[in-house]
Design an enzyme around this catalytic site. Structure first.
Site, PDB file in Angstrom:
ATOM      1  CE  LYS A  68      -8.858   9.289  -6.725  1.00  8.25           C
ATOM      2  NZ  LYS A  68      -8.618   8.198  -5.952  1.00  8.25           N
ATOM      3  CG  ASP A 105     -11.373   7.131  -3.581  1.00  6.93           C
ATOM      4  OD1 ASP A 105     -12.007   6.470  -4.257  1.00  6.93           O
ATOM      5  OD2 ASP A 105     -10.712   8.178  -3.765  1.00  6.93           O
TER       6      ASP A 105
END
Length: 282
Positions: A68, A105
Site C-alpha cells: 500500500k 479502507d
C-alpha cells in the site's frame, strides 16, 4: 470483439484473497463486463508489475499487504483519502492515462460498522490496536465521526505517537503503549494482523465497556483470536473484517466503473460459504 476490461489485486501473499470472488459477484450483479484476478507480487517487483499491468491495458488495481505504501508512491495523483493515509489500496487508470491512487479502507470500515452493524461511533470511546498502514487508513474517517475519545495503542509507542501527531489537526487523539491503557472503551478495533496467528496484544480483562463491540480488521474462515477475545470478554458484537473487505471493494468498484454494487447479498453469501452467521440488519 471488444476486449474485456482487466482488473487485479496485487499482494504478497495473495492466495487467501477473496477479492476476485467479490468483484466477480459485483460484476454479475451490476451487469458489468470485466475480469479480475489475483497476483502474488512481492514488494521488490511491485513497480515493474504495475507498469506492465497498465501498459497492457489494465484499468484498475487493488493493492494489499505489503504494497500500500509503494502504491502511494507510484500513483501520478492522489485522492484526498490517500493523501491523508499515505497509503493506497486502489489504483485507477484515468482517461488521460494518468494513474489515480485512492484509499477505500476507511470508508469500507465505516460502512460496515455504522450501516451493516449499526455500531455508533459518535461520542464513543474508541481504541485502535496497532500503528501500521491499516491504522493510517482508518484514523481520519474515525475522527470524522466525532468520537468522545480515540486512542492508538501499540507495542512501539513511538509509532503510535507519530500517527497521533500527524493526524492531530483533524481531531483529538492519543497514543500509548498497551501497558498504559487505563480506560474502558466502547469500540476496540484490532488493526494488527497478529490475531490471525493466534497472537494478541496484552489487554486488560476489563478494558471493554459493558455492551462494547470488538472488530478485527483481519478476516479468516474461522473466528480470529481477537474475535474470540471479544466473545470471552462480553462484547455485544465481536466481528472480523470480511464486511470491511466487501465494503472497501464496493468503493473501489464504484471508482472504476461508476456503478455502486449492493454489498449486503455479497457479505451474506461469503459468510454462508465460510459457515459463519450471515449479516443481519433487522
Amino acid at each position: 470483439m471488444t476486449a474485456i476490461d482487466q482488473y487485479a489485486v496485487f499482494g504478497h501473499p495473495i492466495n487467501h484473497s477473496k477479492s476476485p470472488r467479490i468483484h466477480g459477484l459485483f460484476a454479475e450483479q451490476t451487469g458489468q463486463r470485466l475480469q479480475y484476478r489475483a497476483a502474488d507480487v512481492p514488494a521488490e517487483l511491485f513497480r515493474s508489475a504495475v507498469e506492465t499491468f497498465f501498459a497492457d491495458g489494465g484499468k484498475g488495481l487493488n493493492c494489499t499487504v505489503p504494497l500500500k505504501e509503494l502504491a502511494w508512491q507510484f500513483a501520478d495523483r492522489l485522492g484526498d483519502r490517500a493523501l491523508l493515509a499515505k497509503a493506497v489500496n486502489t489504483l485507477a487508470r484515468q482517461t488521460d492515462g494518468r494513474i489515480l491512487g485512492d484509499n477505500t479502507d476507511g470508508v469500507g470500515l465505516l460502512n460496515d460498522l455504522t450501516i451493516n452493524h449499526r455500531i455508533p461511533l459518535r461520542a464513543s470511546r474508541i481504541l485502535v490496536l496497532g500503528a501500521g498502514g491499516a491504522t493510517r487508513g482508518i484514523v481520519a474517517p474515525l475522527l470524522e465521526q466525532a468520537p468522545a475519545q480515540l486512542v492508538i495503542a501499540n507495542r512501539t509507542l513511538e509509532k503510535a505517537e507519530a500517527i497521533a501527531d500527524e493526524f492531530a489537526d483533524l481531531g483529538e487523539l492519543h497514543a500509548c503503549g498497551y501497558a498504559d491503557l487505563n480506560s474502558r472503551f466502547d469500540v476496540i478495533l484490532n488493526a494488527t494482523s497478529a490475531s490471525l496467528g493466534g497472537d494478541l496484544p496484552p489487554l486488560a480483562d476489563d478494558i471493554l465497556a459493558d455492551g462494547g463491540c470488538c472488530y478485527d480488521l483481519a478476516y479468516a474462515n474461522q473466528p480470529t483470536a481477537f474475535v474470540n477475545w471479544g466473545l470471552r470478554h462480553g462484547a455485544s458484537l465481536s466481528l472480523d473484517g470480511l464486511g470491511m473487505l466487501v465494503e472497501q471493494a464496493a468503493e473501489a468498484f464504484y471508482l472504476w466503473r461508476g456503478v455502486r454494487p449492493d454489498t449486503r447479498p455479497v457479505i451474506d453469501l461469503l459468510n454462508r460459504e465460510r459457515t459463519l452467521p450471515p449479516l443481519r440488519n433487522d
